[in-house]
Design a protein around this motif. Structure first.
Motif, PDB file in Angstrom:
ATOM      1  N   TYR A 251       0.828  -1.207   0.000  1.00 55.78           N
ATOM      2  CA  TYR A 251       0.000   0.000   0.000  1.00 55.78           C
ATOM      3  C   TYR A 251       0.865   1.260   0.000  1.00 55.78           C
ATOM      4  CZ  TYR A 251      -3.260   3.615   1.447  1.00 55.78           C
ATOM      5  OH  TYR A 251      -4.002   4.782   1.513  1.00 55.78           O
ATOM      6  N   THR A 252       1.967   1.251   0.745  1.00 57.22           N
ATOM      7  CA  THR A 252       2.878   2.393   0.731  1.00 57.22           C
ATOM      8  C   THR A 252       3.429   2.610  -0.673  1.00 57.22           C
ATOM      9  OG1 THR A 252       3.526   1.816   2.992  1.00 57.22           O
ATOM     10  CG2 THR A 252       4.869   3.442   1.858  1.00 57.22           C
ATOM     11  N   ARG A 253       3.793   1.518  -1.321  1.00 56.82           N
ATOM     12  CA  ARG A 253       4.311   1.624  -2.687  1.00 56.82           C
ATOM     13  C   ARG A 253       3.229   2.146  -3.643  1.00 56.82           C
ATOM     14  NH1 ARG A 253       7.212  -3.268  -1.186  1.00 56.82           N
ATOM     15  NH2 ARG A 253       5.703  -4.593  -2.250  1.00 56.82           N
ATOM     16  N   GLU A 254       1.978   1.777  -3.375  1.00 61.61           N
ATOM     17  CA  GLU A 254       0.869   2.288  -4.188  1.00 61.61           C
ATOM     18  C   GLU A 254       0.719   3.799  -4.015  1.00 61.61           C
ATOM     19  OE1 GLU A 254      -4.002   1.677  -4.690  1.00 61.61           O
ATOM     20  OE2 GLU A 254      -2.888   0.496  -3.222  1.00 61.61           O
ATOM     21  N   LEU A 255       0.848   4.271  -2.774  1.00 63.93           N
ATOM     22  CA  LEU A 255       0.789   5.716  -2.509  1.00 63.93           C
ATOM     23  C   LEU A 255       1.901   6.455  -3.248  1.00 63.93           C
ATOM     24  CD1 LEU A 255       0.083   6.028   1.330  1.00 63.93           C
ATOM     25  CD2 LEU A 255      -1.459   6.663  -0.520  1.00 63.93           C
ATOM     26  N   LEU A 256       3.104   5.906  -3.194  1.00 63.50           N
ATOM     27  CA  LEU A 256       4.241   6.537  -3.860  1.00 63.50           C
ATOM     28  C   LEU A 256       4.048   6.558  -5.369  1.00 63.50           C
ATOM     29  CD1 LEU A 256       7.041   4.884  -1.712  1.00 63.50           C
ATOM     30  CD2 LEU A 256       6.615   7.346  -1.866  1.00 63.50           C
ATOM     31  N   ALA A 257       3.532   5.465  -5.931  1.00 66.00           N
ATOM     32  CA  ALA A 257       3.311   5.395  -7.381  1.00 66.00           C
ATOM     33  C   ALA A 257       2.242   6.358  -7.825  1.00 66.00           C
ATOM     34  CB  ALA A 257       2.935   3.971  -7.783  1.00 66.00           C
ATOM     35  N   ALA A 258       1.220   6.560  -6.971  1.00 65.27           N
ATOM     36  CA  ALA A 258       0.105   7.428  -7.339  1.00 65.27           C
ATOM     37  C   ALA A 258       0.467   8.905  -7.254  1.00 65.27           C
ATOM     38  CB  ALA A 258      -1.097   7.155  -6.430  1.00 65.27           C
TER      39      ALA A 258
END
Length: 550
Positions: A251-258
């Motif tokens: 989820y953290t990686r999803e936030l960074l990608a978004a």
């Protein structure tokens, strides 16, 4: 070093309308050392603000702290009486809200409100409190610190009011300050100065902080550590550098990608494409018409632009530059005082009521706040059905079937058709907002800050949806925003506005080399996912003096 804040196995319950209890914070634990700033990051509903408020021994109406401990300097805010908690609020723990405007009484002078906590808690004489307030105004880089307190809230800018609310929080010498999305509503140029002021005062005073935000780039500039939250649970915690560069949780990686939407690049450039909309020397504003035929307040002055079929135009600039007024003038909601609007090679009347139904159908506008744009008393089916009947004469089963198709187009389940707007999330409401515009089968959609109220992940999903709809329906967009990454992701051309005028028009590729001084200041003020970015940033002081509105 002994921790200032110790949260252990925190649980918070909410009571639904039916009386059912739901756990919204599930066993969160964290520490904050003296002088440390910890950021709480996550999407809406993740529990960021709920956790922050428990540090003051407070839970919103309908909620209660159901388990765990929240210790501030050894005192457990969960077990203290309300009277004891009230004695700590403002003296040991203070709060800076997202909307400073809502925190101030418009009928009282600023200085009287800033020093009020010293009177309530009997901290110092009024004269000493006023002197301390002036010192805080100076430390927070406010203009004219000796006299700004004599103004009323409406007489200062948004950035100034946000710093004044910080002064209100700091005047009681708290050990911990909670910042709840304090720069979300600010322009990027103003945000930089406010962040710098917050960071300087906190570090100089050795004050601990909790910074609530969904903007990772902002958090990167001020936080020592980051706590990532989702659905009331902690997903990951680490130093700012570790979270930004070595995130472990998906989820953290999803936030960074978004955070950085993928820029346009896969679209084919169409040579000699046809012009859909042409705006020539448009002026608009508010107030009585003067002798020269223009309104008293000239919010938009002689702006010209074009939008080609199947392509998108971004309009950016700070608050008050005329972006939204220009959108309303093009849509006919606010009739232009001069200039022409040519759509599909036909000149449009200035006022929406003088345009034909087909002209109204072909140009739709989607507003920033779905909460105020959608009728709370109507179901989603009724909201989407109305334009189907108005523009296309659809009724009965034909209209019901089309409502289902529209929900499919914006990736919402058909089961939502019987719900009302307040039963949907922010992202779902904005999708309904788009579905209503699509019901008209337009050629141009004007998007007025449509992602500014959304979290990063949700906003990125909305942008992807708009790109998909454009490919399928051959739409064109005018995209008004102060989020430069969003504009870069979806627009072919970008118009920069300042003081009601168009000062530059560039492509996304040219954003790194703008020509106009204000555009240079604007683009250089966008925070980066780099903890050292703010400290290393050196803005041209002449540009800041000339164009800064903080």
């Amino acid at each position: 070093m002994e921790n200032l804040v110790e949260v252990r196995d925190l649980k918070v319950e909410a009571t639904t309308d039916s009386g059912r209890r739901v756990e919204i914070i599930r066993g969160v634990s964290l520490n904050i050392a003296p002088g440390e700033i910890v950021a709480l990051i996550g999407e809406s509903g993740s529990g960021k603000t709920t956790i922050a408020l428990t540090l003051m021994g407070y839970a919103r109406a309908g909620c209660r702290i159901s388990g765990g401990n929240v210790r501030i300097a050894g005192k457990d805010m969960v077990t203290l009486s309300e009277r004891d908690c009230a004695a700590i609020r403002g003296t040991e723990v203070a709060y800076v809200p997202q909307s400073a405007a809502a925190a101030f009484n418009p009928a009282k002078r600023i200085i009287d409100q800033v020093i009020e906590v010293t009177r309530i808690h009997g901290l110092m004489p009024a004269d000493a409190a006023r002197q301390k307030a002036v010192e805080l105004f100076r430390a927070l880089s406010l203009p004219n610190p000796e006299n700004i307190g004599g103004r009323y809230p409406h007489q200062v800018s948004g950035g100034q009011l946000q710093r004044l609310s910080a002064a209100m929080a700091l005047i009681g010498d708290p050990k911990l300050v909670i910042f709840d999305e304090p720069t979300t509503a600010l322009d990027v140029t103003t945000q930089i100065e406010v962040l710098r002021a917050f960071k300087s005062v906190m570090k100089k005073g050795g004050i601990s902080g909790v910074y609530v935000s969904h903007d990772l780039a902002v958090v990167a500039q001020i936080a020592d550590r980051i706590v990532v939250l989702r659905n009331g649970e902690m997903q990951e915690m680490g130093t700012t550098a570790d979270i930004l560069t070595r995130a472990q949780h998906p989820y953290t990686r999803e936030l960074l990608a978004a955070y950085e939407p993928k820029p346009r690049g896969d679209e084919t450039v169409v040579e000699d494409s046809e012009v859909l909309l042409e705006v020539c020397c448009l002026s608009a504003g508010y107030g009585p018409i003067q002798a020269d035929g223009l309104p008293l307040i000239r919010a938009v002055q002689e702006v010209s632009l074009t939008v080609e079929k199947g392509r998108n135009l971004g309009i950016i600039g700070e608050s008050g530059c005329g972006k939204s007024t220009l959108a309303r003038a093009i849509a006919g909601i606010l009739p232009a005082s001069s200039g022409t609007i040519i759509f599909e090679k036909r000149e449009l009347a200035a006022a929406v009521r003088q345009r034909s139904r087909d002209q109204l159908r072909q140009m739709q506008i989607v507003f920033q706040y779905a909460d105020t744009a959608l009728n709370p008393e109507k179901s989603i089916q009724e909201i989407l059905g109305r334009p189907l009947t108005f523009y296309h004469g659809m009724r009965g089963k034909q209209r019901e079937a089309r409502v289902g198709q529209l929900l499919d187009m914006v990736h919402l389940p058909k089961s939502l058709r019987h719900r009302r707007p307040q039963e949907l999330s922010g992202g779902q409401k904005q999708r309904v907002n788009f579905a209503r515009a699509l019901a008209a089968e337009p050629k141009l959609i004007i998007c007025d800050e449509v992602t500014s109220a959304l979290d990063t992940v949700v906003a990125a999903a909305v942008i992807d949806l708009l790109k998909e709809l454009q490919r399928e329906l051959s739409l064109s967009y005018i995209f008004i925003s102060h989020d430069l990454s969003v504009v870069e992701a979806i627009c072919d051309e970008i118009v920069v506005m300042y003081g009601g005028r168009k000062v530059e028009q560039i492509t996304p590729a040219q954003m790194k080399i703008p020509q106009h001084p204000y555009a240079k200041l604007l683009f250089s003020s966008v925070p980066k996912l780099d903890p050292g970015w703010l400290d290393a940033l050196e803005l041209d002081p002449e540009l800041v003096r000339t164009y800064g509105q903080n």
